[in-house]
Design a protein around this motif. Structure first.
Motif: not given
Length: 206
Positions: A175, A137, A191, A179
């Motif tokens: 996201t 990420l 994801i 998470s």
């Protein structure tokens, strides 16, 4: 034309605020619900230490996304969120911006210590999964941020540019919140594409 532009801009801002409030509300509800369930559960496959250790690496993509996108649009968000941002994220963000190499040092340390095959620190696959996902990420936010900054400033300052910034910042927040919530639940965050790439590298996931 100017009035129409102002109305559209206001509508987009209100839409993003509403989405963000919903995300925060759902995340808070899920965390509270999970905590309650854990308090009455007798069996827990993932330890409390692993759950909360898995949350820490997500600060890296959060700071990267805040630097690239959040700083440009955070003033449009509700006052409560702005206060939280200024209190908890901004002080770390100032350090993050002042020392740009710090992010890559942390990135390489996380990979060296926890991800590679002959890593010196042995930890559970759950923690390693979340560390690696946080790293991915971070890299995605870095690439998106670099691409965004390469666009003409006229575009970035336009209505479409600001809308794109909001979308990218919401992507970062959603996201990461997802998470974090799943990590606290003791479940693997799923994801699309990103998690599949992580699973290919973390071979000992059940």
């Amino acid at each position: 034309m100017i009035i129409l532009f102002s109305i559209l801009n206001l509508a987009v801002i209100l839409l993003f605020r509403t989405i963000l409030i919903i995300i925060f509300g759902l995340a808070t509800y899920q965390i509270c619900l999970t905590t309650f369930k854990q308090s009455i559960s007798k069996e827990n496959k993932v330890s409390i230490l692993d759950k909360y250790s898995s949350v820490i690496p997500y600060w890296l993509p959060l700071l990267e996304g805040s630097m690239n996108f959040g700083m440009r649009v955070i003033s449009q968000y509700p006052k409560q969120i702005l206060l939280l941002y200024n209190k908890y994220i901004l002080p770390l963000l100032e350090i993050y911006i002042a020392y740009p190499m710090l992010a890559f040092v942390v990135f390489f340390l996380l990979y060296y210590l926890f991800i590679r095959l002959d890593r010196p620190i042995q930890t559970s696959s759950f923690v390693r999964f979340n560390i690696f996902q946080a790293i991915l990420l971070f890299l995605i936010n870095s690439v998106l941020g670099a691409s965004y900054k390469s666009l003409p400033i006229e575009f970035r300052s336009s209505f479409v540019g600001l809308a794109m910034t909001n979308i990218l910042f919401l992507f970062t927040l959603s996201t990461i919140f997802y998470s974090v919530v799943k990590s606290i639940e003791g479940k693997y965050p799923q994801i699309p594409i990103i998690s599949e790439a992580v699973k290919m590298q973390i071979s000992d996931i059940n």
